[in-house]
Design a protein around this motif. Structure first.
Motif, PDB file in Angstrom:
ATOM      1  N   VAL A 194       0.832  -1.205   0.000  1.00  0.00           N
ATOM      2  CA  VAL A 194       0.000   0.000   0.000  1.00  0.00           C
ATOM      3  C   VAL A 194       0.869   1.259   0.000  1.00  0.00           C
ATOM      4  N   ASP A 195       2.006   1.171   0.695  1.00  0.00           N
ATOM      5  CA  ASP A 195       2.923   2.320   0.779  1.00  0.00           C
ATOM      6  C   ASP A 195       3.860   2.424  -0.427  1.00  0.00           C
ATOM      7  N   ASN A 196       3.716   1.520  -1.402  1.00  0.00           N
ATOM      8  CA  ASN A 196       4.563   1.520  -2.607  1.00  0.00           C
ATOM      9  C   ASN A 196       6.041   1.350  -2.278  1.00  0.00           C
ATOM     10  N   ASP A 197       6.312   0.549  -1.243  1.00  0.00           N
ATOM     11  CA  ASP A 197       7.702   0.300  -0.848  1.00  0.00           C
ATOM     12  C   ASP A 197       8.159  -1.009  -1.508  1.00  0.00           C
ATOM     13  N   LEU A 198       8.785  -0.902  -2.679  1.00  0.00           N
ATOM     14  CA  LEU A 198       9.141  -2.082  -3.474  1.00  0.00           C
ATOM     15  C   LEU A 198      10.142  -2.977  -2.749  1.00  0.00           C
ATOM     16  N   GLU A 199      11.201  -2.397  -2.228  1.00  0.00           N
ATOM     17  CA  GLU A 199      12.255  -3.191  -1.584  1.00  0.00           C
ATOM     18  C   GLU A 199      11.706  -3.989  -0.401  1.00  0.00           C
ATOM     19  N   LYS A 200      10.920  -3.324   0.444  1.00  0.00           N
ATOM     20  CA  LYS A 200      10.373  -3.992   1.618  1.00  0.00           C
ATOM     21  C   LYS A 200       9.346  -5.040   1.212  1.00  0.00           C
ATOM     22  N   SER A 201       8.532  -4.738   0.193  1.00  0.00           N
ATOM     23  CA  SER A 201       7.512  -5.684  -0.276  1.00  0.00           C
ATOM     24  C   SER A 201       8.152  -6.982  -0.746  1.00  0.00           C
ATOM     25  N   LEU A 202       9.216  -6.865  -1.562  1.00  0.00           N
ATOM     26  CA  LEU A 202       9.881  -8.056  -2.090  1.00  0.00           C
ATOM     27  C   LEU A 202      10.600  -8.833  -0.992  1.00  0.00           C
ATOM     28  N   GLU A 203      11.194  -8.115  -0.058  1.00  0.00           N
ATOM     29  CA  GLU A 203      11.890  -8.766   1.059  1.00  0.00           C
ATOM     30  C   GLU A 203      10.909  -9.593   1.895  1.00  0.00           C
ATOM     31  N   LEU A 204       9.765  -8.988   2.226  1.00  0.00           N
ATOM     32  CA  LEU A 204       8.758  -9.696   3.023  1.00  0.00           C
ATOM     33  C   LEU A 204       8.128 -10.838   2.224  1.00  0.00           C
ATOM     34  N   PHE A 205       7.941 -10.621   0.931  1.00  0.00           N
ATOM     35  CA  PHE A 205       7.365 -11.666   0.092  1.00  0.00           C
ATOM     36  C   PHE A 205       8.281 -12.891   0.056  1.00  0.00           C
ATOM     37  N   ASN A 206       9.576 -12.679  -0.022  1.00  0.00           N
ATOM     38  CA  ASN A 206      10.521 -13.799   0.008  1.00  0.00           C
ATOM     39  C   ASN A 206      10.457 -14.536   1.338  1.00  0.00           C
TER      40      ASN A 206
END
Length: 313
Positions: free
Chosen positions: A202-214
């Motif tokens: 929601v916050d458009n934080d790509l790096e954090k999104s991918l890290e958490l997704f992994n």
């Protein structure tokens, strides 16, 4: 009624309604239109048993009621059946998206048969259901612990009941459920990482999104559950946007959407960068992704990762 159309997002609530309709009948056939053809359903429904036995036909992913297009031949086939259904067949169509009430087939079922729309439960309704379930199973639990379970399930009934089932399996027999045990039992993928993952998107934080997704992939969290949680947040944001456009006050929005004050405050801090049309497009893309994954067109992990790159990139 010989034909039902059930619409809703909660699979548990839909199954409850199906069980209510079917009752104790063992003569039940299930089709999934992701893998089956509508003509197979109509053929089965039109079959007359020599014993005049009543049969139930459950049709999952009947998404043509929600916007997907039907072939002209299938539309004609369905309309003909709706005009003269088999008296011994009860068809239950299931559609999980937003109904298209403009469609002729939808209008016919609404006017002539039975259209059942199941709204999402409000947070206090989920809490009541959790309490009732545990009481029925002879477990005791305090209200604050129930609130904790529901809140950490993002006020999602299906997720909350999944967590409750884990808790009862942990204890194996009726007893008093402790908050300490619940803290340890409830999956971190729900308690922490899911919250953070959805917030990062929601916050458009790509790096954090991918890290958490992994991290969630390693923990074997099902992507379709994550898609549901993401869609829930964006749907709430869209509803808030629309209500604000209608000059609704904050307490009216909380009452209408079943939100707590802290939840509304969180969403108000997040919605302003988004336009209504943008939120609508995100929800449409999530619905398409969910369908593509369930129909086997897209790998579930790759599909969700591409969505993250598209929205946060």
């Amino acid at each position: 009624m010989k034909i039902y159309l059930i619409n809703g997002e909660s699979y548990l609530l839909i199954n409850e309604k199906i069980n209510e309709i079917v009752g104790d009948s063992k003569n039940v056939t299930t089709f999934d239109l992701v893998a089956s053809e509508l003509q197979d359903v109509i053929l089965e429904a039109g079959y007359f048993s020599m014993f005049e036995e009543e049969k139930f036909i459950i049709v999952k992913n009947a998404n043509f009621f929600c916007g997907d297009k039907l072939k002209d031949s299938d539309t004609e086939l369905l309309l003909n059946y709706l005009a003269q259904p088999n008296e011994n067949s009860i068809i239950i169509f299931i559609c999980n998206g937003k109904l298209d009430l403009r469609k002729k087939v939808t209008k016919i079922i609404k006017d002539k048969y039975s259209l059942i729309s199941i709204p999402n439960l409000k947070y206090y309704e989920i809490e009541n259901r959790v309490a009732e379930f545990l009481k029925k199973e002879n477990f005791t639990i305090d209200k604050d612990t129930i609130k904790y379970i529901v809140a950490n399930s993002l006020n999602n009934y299906d997720v909350a009941m999944s967590e409750v089932n884990k808790i009862t399996l942990y204890y194996s027999e009726p007893c008093r459920i402790s908050r300490k045990d619940v803290n340890n039992i409830v999956a971190k993928s729900i308690n922490t990482n899911n919250f953070l993952f959805v917030d990062a998107i929601v916050d458009n934080d790509l790096e954090k999104s991918l890290e958490l997704f992994n991290d969630l992939k390693i923990m074997k969290v099902e992507p379709t559950i994550l898609i549901s949680l993401i869609a829930r947040d964006f749907r709430i944001m869209l509803n808030i946007k629309n209500l604000l456009a209608q000059n609704k006050r904050e307490y009216e929005i909380m009452n209408e959407l079943g939100l707590l004050d802290w939840q509304l405050e969180k969403y108000l801090n997040k919605i302003f960068p988004y336009k209504i049309k943008e939120l609508e497009n995100i929800l449409l893309n999530l619905a398409k992704l969910d369908l593509d994954i369930k129909s086997g067109k897209v790998d579930r992990f790759i599909g969700l990762e591409l969505f993250i790159l598209n929205i946060c990139g």
